[in-house]
Design a protein around this motif. Structure first.
Motif, PDB file in Angstrom:
ATOM      1  N   GLU A  41      30.394  81.691  38.531  1.00 12.38           N
ATOM      2  CA  GLU A  41      29.836  82.568  37.477  1.00 12.38           C
ATOM      3  C   GLU A  41      29.294  81.767  36.294  1.00 12.38           C
ATOM      4  OE1 GLU A  41      32.951  83.932  39.856  1.00 12.38           O
ATOM      5  OE2 GLU A  41      31.304  85.249  39.273  1.00 12.38           O
TER       6      GLU A  41
ATOM      7  N   GLU B  41      28.511  93.391  39.099  1.00 10.03           N
ATOM      8  CA  GLU B  41      27.678  92.371  38.438  1.00 10.03           C
ATOM      9  C   GLU B  41      26.571  93.010  37.589  1.00 10.03           C
ATOM     10  OE1 GLU B  41      29.459  91.476  42.082  1.00 10.03           O
ATOM     11  OE2 GLU B  41      29.347  90.014  40.468  1.00 10.03           O
ATOM     12  N   HIS B  67      35.302  91.993  32.702  1.00 10.42           N
ATOM     13  CA  HIS B  67      36.273  91.510  33.687  1.00 10.42           C
ATOM     14  C   HIS B  67      37.649  92.129  33.466  1.00 10.42           C
ATOM     15  CE1 HIS B  67      39.137  88.595  35.544  1.00 10.42           C
ATOM     16  NE2 HIS B  67      38.322  88.819  36.537  1.00 10.42           N
ATOM     17  N   ARG B  68      38.046  92.245  32.189  1.00 11.34           N
ATOM     18  CA  ARG B  68      39.333  92.886  31.900  1.00 11.34           C
ATOM     19  C   ARG B  68      39.339  94.352  32.363  1.00 11.34           C
ATOM     20  NH1 ARG B  68      43.483  89.692  28.863  1.00 11.34           N
ATOM     21  NH2 ARG B  68      42.613  87.689  29.471  1.00 11.34           N
ATOM     22  N   GLU B 131      35.208  95.040  44.930  1.00  7.73           N
ATOM     23  CA  GLU B 131      35.320  94.168  43.763  1.00  7.73           C
ATOM     24  C   GLU B 131      36.705  93.582  43.519  1.00  7.73           C
ATOM     25  OE1 GLU B 131      32.299  94.000  42.847  1.00  7.73           O
ATOM     26  OE2 GLU B 131      31.369  95.989  42.814  1.00  7.73           O
ATOM     27  N   LYS B 134      37.375  89.894  43.216  1.00  7.48           N
ATOM     28  CA  LYS B 134      36.736  89.239  42.063  1.00  7.48           C
ATOM     29  C   LYS B 134      37.650  89.246  40.835  1.00  7.48           C
ATOM     30  CE  LYS B 134      32.291  90.779  43.782  1.00  7.48           C
ATOM     31  NZ  LYS B 134      31.250  91.839  43.646  1.00  7.48           N
ATOM     32  N   SER B 135      38.678  90.091  40.867  1.00  7.01           N
ATOM     33  CA  SER B 135      39.561  90.129  39.705  1.00  7.01           C
ATOM     34  C   SER B 135      40.382  88.849  39.575  1.00  7.01           C
ATOM     35  CB  SER B 135      40.462  91.365  39.744  1.00  7.01           C
ATOM     36  OG  SER B 135      41.369  91.291  40.822  1.00  7.01           O
ATOM     37  N   THR B 138      38.492  83.709  39.964  1.00  7.05           N
ATOM     38  CA  THR B 138      37.761  83.250  38.788  1.00  7.05           C
ATOM     39  C   THR B 138      38.326  81.915  38.306  1.00  7.05           C
ATOM     40  OG1 THR B 138      39.309  84.245  37.246  1.00  7.05           O
ATOM     41  CG2 THR B 138      37.497  85.634  38.005  1.00  7.05           C
TER      42      THR B 138
END
Lengths: 225, 225
Positions: A41, B41, B67-68, B131, B134-135, B138
């Motif tokens: 990202e 996204e 994101h949160r 999704e 994706k949490s 990162t």
DNA sequence: TTATTTTGATAGTATTACTATTAATTTAGA
DNA sequence: TCTAAATTAATAGTAATACTATCAAAATAA
């Protein structure tokens, strides 16, 4: 092991073949390094151009956008993994042995292999672990799929699934089993490193040993073999 | 089924509790709708504010960043799923039956349940499928983890893993098995919809039935039960 | 009813994800 | 080896993203 390993990928993945030019090869080599360092990202072509001493515009001539670069890298990894598997199993007659060897390769291929040309496989594997599922978990999966961008992934799953079917032709879910195992191999490594309470890998012996043993039990258990 | 189901999440997930105000609840309700429609996204607080008739700045008072919000939604889902599982299994003595019921719930809970308050569970499940990983995939997993953002996910895995251990106390990988099964339930549904050659779900009978059968074979096979 | 909190309105910034143009440089073919 | 073609570098520019800051209006709580 593979002095001149040539991997041919779907040309829809790129605008200009990065393997064909010096700049392209540096893009891939340094791109892997940068994505590994800062994560997908945060990665931009501008940052990569700076690091390479090139320009953003030049890199955009190779890939439409950074997502295509990711799909390219992941596809390259699947193709490379498929090659490793064929190489190590091609003279093994018993499908059980072939499947065991395969599971071993996909839990530790990135370790054994000497660095291919300008590609750092260990870094690439870290990228695959962390970012691979982002290559298809997008709004444009269906379009990307129609363009054949996931061909290498499918090919790999189909190849291993065929071995599973050889072992137990009556098992109804060979593709699901193998795609799950492939995903689990990476996810459990990630969990062991970052969210250890979601796995048991590493509590006894090495993480990779545990993951291998877990996968073997999973796959052979499902196949009833 | 759950008229006043109250789900309490780690307050590190948000700046201001979105369940506590009208604007916050609309943020969640409409946020789910928008993420479901355009994908994570493409989602921005500006677009959501426009759709809600509010402003970007107001929404940023609830969540530090998008994101949160994603982690919040996914955590809410895990908590909700845990509740569903406890609710449906709490009087079942045999751990095998409990595990079977649990696998059933996690392959189709989002269908059976009537919409809770202002939350569209079917849309939320589509978000979780696409999704959820994706949490944690990162650069800041470790930091986020230290803040306890993945508590609900861990709790859910630990709870189901305990049932697996009850069935076979000698099995060495209960957490890996359950985190794999949880992931597989979602991934195989995604594959059935978008990359069908990576699964077998849907080739005979309904997709959900196939996924259930696949998971049952996988989990009970691994446990040797 | 006053004080406090929350929201809306507006504005602004640095960065991202590109595209376009032109000049310099490299490479390939005759 | 000269010329033409292709490639790259340099620079500039745009719309969108991911925020932060300020202040007034509105709602709420003491």
């Amino acid at each position: 092991m593979n002095p001149q390993l040539r991997i041919d990928l779907n040309d829809k993945l790129y605008l200009r073949d990065p393997q064909a030019t010096d700049l392209g090869r540096r893009l891939i080599g340094q791109g892997v390094g940068l994505i590994d360092e800062i994560g997908f990202e945060q990665f931009t072509f501008k940052k990569l151009a700076q690091r390479m001493g090139s320009t953003e515009a030049s890199l955009y001539r190779y890939f439409e956008n950074k997502h295509r670069l990711l799909v390219y890298l992941v596809s390259w990894y699947w193709a490379w993994l498929g090659f490793q598997i064929r190489f190590h199993t091609h003279n093994v007659p018993d499908p059980r042995d072939r499947l065991r060897l395969t599971l071993g390769i996909l839990t530790r291929a990135h370790r054994d292999d000497p660095t291919t040309a300008d590609l750092d496989e260990a870094a690439l594997y870290r990228i695959v672990v962390r970012e691979a599922s982002k290559s298809y978990l997008t709004r444009d999966v269906d379009g990307d799929n129609r363009e054949g961008l996931f061909r290498e992934h499918k090919r790999l799953v189909a190849g291993i699934a065929a071995v599973a079917s050889e072992i137990n032709p009556a098992y109804p879910y060979p593709h699901a089993l193998i795609s799950t195992a492939l995903e689990a191999a990476r996810k459990q490594l990630f969990f062991a490193q970052h969210l250890p309470s979601l796995t048991d890998a590493g509590t006894a012996g090495s993480v990779e040993q545990s993951i291998y043993a877990f996968l073997e039990g999973l796959v052979f258990g499902a196949l009833g073999a």
